[in-house]
Design a protein around this motif. Structure first.
Motif, PDB file in Angstrom:
ATOM      1  N   GLU A  16       0.826  -1.209   0.000  1.00 57.56           N
ATOM      2  CA  GLU A  16       0.000   0.000   0.000  1.00 57.56           C
ATOM      3  C   GLU A  16       0.860   1.259   0.000  1.00 57.56           C
ATOM      4  N   LYS A  17       0.427   2.227  -0.785  1.00 59.19           N
ATOM      5  CA  LYS A  17       1.026   3.557  -0.748  1.00 59.19           C
ATOM      6  C   LYS A  17       0.212   4.388   0.221  1.00 59.19           C
ATOM      7  N   LEU A  18       0.873   4.910   1.207  1.00 54.74           N
ATOM      8  CA  LEU A  18       0.185   5.672   2.253  1.00 54.74           C
ATOM      9  C   LEU A  18       0.370   7.154   2.021  1.00 54.74           C
ATOM     10  N   ASN A  19      -0.628   7.903   2.373  1.00 60.51           N
ATOM     11  CA  ASN A  19      -0.608   9.339   2.138  1.00 60.51           C
ATOM     12  C   ASN A  19      -0.281  10.083   3.427  1.00 60.51           C
ATOM     13  N   GLY A  20       0.978  10.415   3.561  1.00 58.09           N
ATOM     14  CA  GLY A  20       1.416  11.162   4.731  1.00 58.09           C
ATOM     15  C   GLY A  20       2.681  11.883   4.329  1.00 58.09           C
ATOM     16  N   TYR A  21       3.682  11.885   5.182  1.00 59.62           N
ATOM     17  CA  TYR A  21       4.957  12.468   4.744  1.00 59.62           C
ATOM     18  C   TYR A  21       6.102  11.491   4.955  1.00 59.62           C
ATOM     19  N   ARG A  76      -8.472   5.518   0.134  1.00 60.58           N
ATOM     20  CA  ARG A  76      -7.043   5.405   0.428  1.00 60.58           C
ATOM     21  C   ARG A  76      -6.238   5.751  -0.828  1.00 60.58           C
ATOM     22  N   GLU A  77      -4.922   5.936  -0.660  1.00 63.18           N
ATOM     23  CA  GLU A  77      -4.173   6.583  -1.735  1.00 63.18           C
ATOM     24  C   GLU A  77      -3.808   5.704  -2.932  1.00 63.18           C
ATOM     25  N   GLY A  78      -3.316   4.504  -2.692  1.00 64.84           N
ATOM     26  CA  GLY A  78      -2.912   3.703  -3.839  1.00 64.84           C
ATOM     27  C   GLY A  78      -1.914   2.631  -3.474  1.00 64.84           C
ATOM     28  N   GLY A 106      10.015   5.375   5.886  1.00 66.09           N
ATOM     29  CA  GLY A 106       8.590   5.115   6.027  1.00 66.09           C
ATOM     30  C   GLY A 106       7.773   6.382   5.937  1.00 66.09           C
ATOM     31  N   GLU A 107       6.486   6.207   6.162  1.00 65.70           N
ATOM     32  CA  GLU A 107       5.548   7.322   6.051  1.00 65.70           C
ATOM     33  C   GLU A 107       4.944   7.617   7.412  1.00 65.70           C
ATOM     34  N   MET A 108       4.857   8.876   7.757  1.00 66.53           N
ATOM     35  CA  MET A 108       4.135   9.295   8.956  1.00 66.53           C
ATOM     36  C   MET A 108       2.718   9.606   8.495  1.00 66.53           C
TER      37      MET A 108
HETATM   38 MG    MG Z   1       2.864  11.323  -0.736  1.00 69.77          MG
END
Ligand code: MG
Ligand code: ATP
Length: 373
Positions: A85-90, A218-220, A138-140
């Protein structure tokens, strides 16, 4: 102190190439530590690469995007494709330097907020004891952060999800399986794994996965070769729409290429995904709403004497919040504090990053300024 040009070795480039790079480096300091970073894309050296304490912290690579899965996937992958999963954060990279864990954001700045809050979210001590040269990527994610807020039902405030384990200096990734195993072993939460597919069936599988993500807003996904050296992303229509809504709520502050790229995504996506004219028409309607209604709201807000900007809420110790405010102000941002309260020993602060152009231009046009174009 290591003389400047010696950095060319760990960077893997020649001395003269390094001299060429040097003028593009940005000087910063974090709690008395001087460092330099590559704030934008440069040939050969990843954006976000940092030179600090005689060490190189490699930037996270730019991830290419497929507009059409059926034809895009086979150009990147030969054999198997791992889908996560691609998560949408930073984006965050955590490394351990001279015994201290530091968190860097995308462009290579130490983020004092993330550096502190990550300690609450994951215990990385054993991992770095065993692997001092690791770079935890990683993503926050979650609603309460200073950069990119997005709601996830499983995250109340803020959470970390690992998606890569790389060598700090070279940027070389661990293979997907080894990485997932290791993070499991150290108790580090990871992004969701959907599966590994044969390249010929991957497009259909991804389309099916993305349909579910779409429904959940969710993002992708990010696809990887099993050795994790090749990456490819693909995102949902829901995510494109919410990007567009956000951009058009600050219409004069987001670059027009940002918006145009997203419109193109929708163009190609509708060919591959939206089978019938009816579905395409429904998409067109949703896309139009995302653009027009958010712009309408922004114009309305300014018309009523309010201001538009980027609003964020953070929840952390008072010291962490102070460090964040100082960090953001040092970058020249004007912040308006909208609310500041205590909750369970934490400080919960809502602030607005002021944007100039959208406020000024909307006001001007409302007052009758005419455009000559
Ligand atoms: Mg992004
Ligand atoms: P940049 O490529 O400069 O980060 P961008 O806006 O193009 O900017 P995105 O479209 O968000 O970036 O896609 C790349 C980013 O996606 C990565 O930098 C990373 O922060 C994030 N990401 C989320 N989940 C994953 C994942 N599973 N694997 C890799 N990256 C991921």
């Amino acid at each position: 102190m290591m003389s400047d040009t010696e950095y060319h070795r760990p960077l893997g480039i020649g001395e003269s190439a390094f001299e060429g790079l040097e003028e593009h480096l940005e000087d910063r300091s974090y709690e008395g530590r001087e460092y330099r970073h590559v704030p934008d894309y440069r040939r050969g050296i990843e954006r976000g690469t940092v030179l600090i304490d005689r060490e190189v912290v490699r930037g996270f690579p730019k991830v290419p995007r497929a507009l059409v899965l059926e034809t895009g996937i086979p150009t990147q992958f030969e054999d198997r494709v791992v889908v996560e999963e691609k998560l949408n954060g930073y984006n965050v990279r955590v490394v351990c330097l001279e015994g201290e864990r530091l968190a860097f954001t995308r462009s290579g700045m130490v983020c004092p907020f993330t550096t502190r809050i990550i300690e609450r979210l994951v215990d990385l001590e054993a991992l770095f004891d065993d692997h001092p040269g690791a770079m935890v990527c990683g993503e926050m994610i979650g609603p309460e952060n200073p950069y990119t807020a997005h709601d996830y039902p499983e995250v109340d405030s803020l959470a970390f999800r690992a998606f890569d384990w790389r060598d700090r200096q070279s940027g070389e990734p661990l293979a997907v399986e080894a990485r997932r195993e290791r993070y499991d072993r150290y108790g580090v939460p990871q992004t969701r794994l959907f599966g590994s597919y044969d390249v010929d069936e991957a497009a259909d599988e991804v389309l099916r996965i993305v349909e579910d993500l779409e429904a959940e807003n969710r993002e992708g996904v990010v696809m990887r070769s099993p050795d994790a050296t090749t990456l490819l992303k693909y995102t949902t229509s829901a995510s494109t729409r919410s990007d567009l809504a956000y951009a058009f709520s600050l219409p004069f502050d987001y670059g027009q290429p940002f918006m145009f790229r997203r419109l193109l995504r929708e163009g190609f996506r509708t060919i591959e995904v939206d089978g019938s004219d009816d579905i395409a028409r429904k998409r067109a309607h949703e896309l139009g709403e995302a653009i027009l209604l958010s712009m309408r709201e922004a114009i309305d807000t300014v018309g009523d004497g309010g201001t538009v900007g980027e609003r964020h809420t953070v929840r952390a110790s008072s010291e962490t919040v102070e460090a964040l405010l100082e960090h953001l102000r040092k970058q020249g941002l004007t912040l308006e504090i909208e609310s500041d309260r205590r909750e369970d020993g934490d400080r919960v602060l809502t602030f607005c990053k002021r944007v100039q152009s959208s406020n000024d231009k909307i006001e001007n046009y409302l007052e009758g300024h005419v455009v000559t174009e």
